[in-house]
Each structure stands twice: as structure tokens, then as C-alpha cells.
Design an enzyme around this catalytic site. Sequence first.
Site, PDB file in Angstrom:
ATOM      1  N   GLY A 181     157.493  17.335  -5.751  1.00  0.00           N
ATOM      2  CA  GLY A 181     156.553  16.676  -4.858  1.00  0.00           C
ATOM      3  C   GLY A 181     156.878  15.202  -4.761  1.00  0.00           C
ATOM      4  O   GLY A 181     157.481  14.627  -5.683  1.00  0.00           O
ATOM      5  N   GLN A 197     155.625   6.350  -3.340  1.00  0.00           N
ATOM      6  CA  GLN A 197     156.688   6.414  -4.352  1.00  0.00           C
ATOM      7  C   GLN A 197     158.034   5.908  -3.839  1.00  0.00           C
ATOM      8  O   GLN A 197     158.955   5.701  -4.629  1.00  0.00           O
ATOM      9  CB  GLN A 197     156.847   7.850  -4.868  1.00  0.00           C
ATOM     10  CG  GLN A 197     155.636   8.332  -5.652  1.00  0.00           C
ATOM     11  CD  GLN A 197     155.862   9.710  -6.223  1.00  0.00           C
ATOM     12  OE1 GLN A 197     155.611  10.698  -5.556  1.00  0.00           O
ATOM     13  NE2 GLN A 197     156.369   9.777  -7.444  1.00  0.00           N
ATOM     14  N   CYS A 244     155.952  12.881 -13.509  1.00  0.00           N
ATOM     15  CA  CYS A 244     155.951  12.176 -12.226  1.00  0.00           C
ATOM     16  C   CYS A 244     157.289  11.456 -12.059  1.00  0.00           C
ATOM     17  O   CYS A 244     157.771  10.825 -13.001  1.00  0.00           O
ATOM     18  CB  CYS A 244     154.802  11.171 -12.214  1.00  0.00           C
ATOM     19  SG  CYS A 244     154.696  10.218 -10.689  1.00  0.00           S
ATOM     20  N   LEU A 245     157.864  11.550 -10.859  1.00  0.00           N
ATOM     21  CA  LEU A 245     159.153  10.885 -10.604  1.00  0.00           C
ATOM     22  C   LEU A 245     159.040   9.368 -10.761  1.00  0.00           C
ATOM     23  O   LEU A 245     160.049   8.698 -10.987  1.00  0.00           O
ATOM     24  CB  LEU A 245     159.658  11.221  -9.195  1.00  0.00           C
ATOM     25  CG  LEU A 245     160.056  12.681  -8.945  1.00  0.00           C
ATOM     26  CD1 LEU A 245     160.428  12.872  -7.480  1.00  0.00           C
ATOM     27  CD2 LEU A 245     161.209  13.099  -9.858  1.00  0.00           C
ATOM     28  N   HIS A 256     148.199  16.216  -7.212  1.00  0.00           N
ATOM     29  CA  HIS A 256     148.950  15.106  -7.808  1.00  0.00           C
ATOM     30  C   HIS A 256     149.454  14.149  -6.712  1.00  0.00           C
ATOM     31  O   HIS A 256     149.339  12.923  -6.835  1.00  0.00           O
ATOM     32  CB  HIS A 256     150.114  15.683  -8.626  1.00  0.00           C
ATOM     33  CG  HIS A 256     151.029  14.676  -9.255  1.00  0.00           C
ATOM     34  ND1 HIS A 256     151.164  14.530 -10.619  1.00  0.00           N
ATOM     35  CD2 HIS A 256     151.863  13.762  -8.697  1.00  0.00           C
ATOM     36  CE1 HIS A 256     152.044  13.572 -10.869  1.00  0.00           C
ATOM     37  NE2 HIS A 256     152.485  13.089  -9.713  1.00  0.00           N
ATOM     38  N   GLU A 257     150.005  14.721  -5.624  1.00  0.00           N
ATOM     39  CA  GLU A 257     150.554  13.874  -4.547  1.00  0.00           C
ATOM     40  C   GLU A 257     149.445  13.172  -3.763  1.00  0.00           C
ATOM     41  O   GLU A 257     149.604  12.019  -3.352  1.00  0.00           O
ATOM     42  CB  GLU A 257     151.437  14.699  -3.610  1.00  0.00           C
ATOM     43  CG  GLU A 257     152.646  15.371  -4.268  1.00  0.00           C
ATOM     44  CD  GLU A 257     153.436  14.469  -5.193  1.00  0.00           C
ATOM     45  OE1 GLU A 257     153.528  13.251  -4.931  1.00  0.00           O
ATOM     46  OE2 GLU A 257     153.943  14.984  -6.210  1.00  0.00           O
ATOM     47  N   HIS A 281     148.437  10.130  -5.416  1.00  0.00           N
ATOM     48  CA  HIS A 281     149.364   9.005  -5.192  1.00  0.00           C
ATOM     49  C   HIS A 281     148.955   8.149  -3.994  1.00  0.00           C
ATOM     50  O   HIS A 281     149.067   6.920  -4.044  1.00  0.00           O
ATOM     51  CB  HIS A 281     150.786   9.516  -4.944  1.00  0.00           C
ATOM     52  CG  HIS A 281     151.604   9.689  -6.191  1.00  0.00           C
ATOM     53  ND1 HIS A 281     151.848   8.661  -7.073  1.00  0.00           N
ATOM     54  CD2 HIS A 281     152.253  10.763  -6.699  1.00  0.00           C
ATOM     55  CE1 HIS A 281     152.603   9.101  -8.072  1.00  0.00           C
ATOM     56  NE2 HIS A 281     152.866  10.376  -7.872  1.00  0.00           N
TER      57      HIS A 281
HETATM   58 NI    NI Z   1     153.897  11.677  -9.134  1.00  0.00          NI
END
Ligand code: NI
Length: 177
Positions: free
Chosen positions: A46, A51, A97-98, A139-140, A143
Amino acid sequence: MAIHDIVYLGDPALRTEAAEVTVFDDNLRALVRDMFETMYHADGIGLAAPQIGLSTRVIVVDLRRQDEDDPEPQRIAIVNPVVTWESKEVEKQTEGCLSIPGLEEVVRRPAQVRVEGQDPDGNDIVIEADDLFGRALQHEIDHIDGILFVDRVSPLKRRMLLKKWKKIEAEAAAEAG
Ligand code: NI
């Protein structure tokens, strides 16, 4: 298409409430393609626009499941996504998380959600999702509201995670010389 740099915890873009998308044009569709490319390149499931440093309400998810029998949608881009219903039942699963590589923690979230928004052409979307798909969407969507998974754990665990992140950052800085 282009792969973008992913920003990390500490970058203000991750803590900003992103702006609603009002124009559904080729630029938006190019952004969505870039976000998928960037996510695949980073081996994530995701990605949200903040991000890559863009404060705009766009998310992509692709579970890339091998299970052909699973009828659930696995790949989606949603513009202006909103959780319009969530189950009372909650589930605990480990998340990462990235934008905070190296950290993982168990996060409690509603087991099932309904998400409404638009596709990149401006058509309305309504989907219901559970399991990993529902979790990834939540989760996204967090963000684009400036919320990270480290905000959804106990204060004690949060302190431990942030301490570990400082260590990871210091090691990265030392390696970079
Ligand atoms: Ni994340």
C-alpha cells in the site's frame, strides 16, 4: 512512469492533513500509475500520496496475492477515500510502513470497513473490505490524515518504537558518513 522517493518519519508531509482532489485529469492518473510503480519498487502492499511528499488524498493498495480463488479485489486506487462504516469487531495484526522501515508492531483495527471515494476517472466507488485488504485500506487512509501506525499503539509501545526509529536513523546517518 516514474518511481518516486519515499519520505520517512520526521518528514512534515507525513503529518499533514492532505487536500481533497477536485480535478480528475491525466495528471491524477499519471500520479496513480507512479504510486503503483513506487509501491512495487519498494515491495509494499500500500502507498499514500503523502509518502511521496504530496499532500493529496490518493491511496493505492495491491496485496498481490497468489490465491486465484480469492474473489476479493486485491488491487485498487482510491481518490478521496473515506471510511463510512466500521465493524465493532476488532482484529490485531502486525503492521509495518514503507515510511518507517525496520519497525513493526501489532495494531488493533476494526475487522471490517466500508470505504467510499472515487476512482482516478472520478467515478464513485464503494467497497467493503476485511482481513489484510481492510487493514491496508485503513492504514493508507490514516496516512492522508497525517496518522501513522505508531500512533495506534499504547503510549509505552509508541515510545519504544520511536526510540528504535531514532537508532535506525542514527545508523543510517553514520553509514552515509
Ligand atoms: Ni504506511
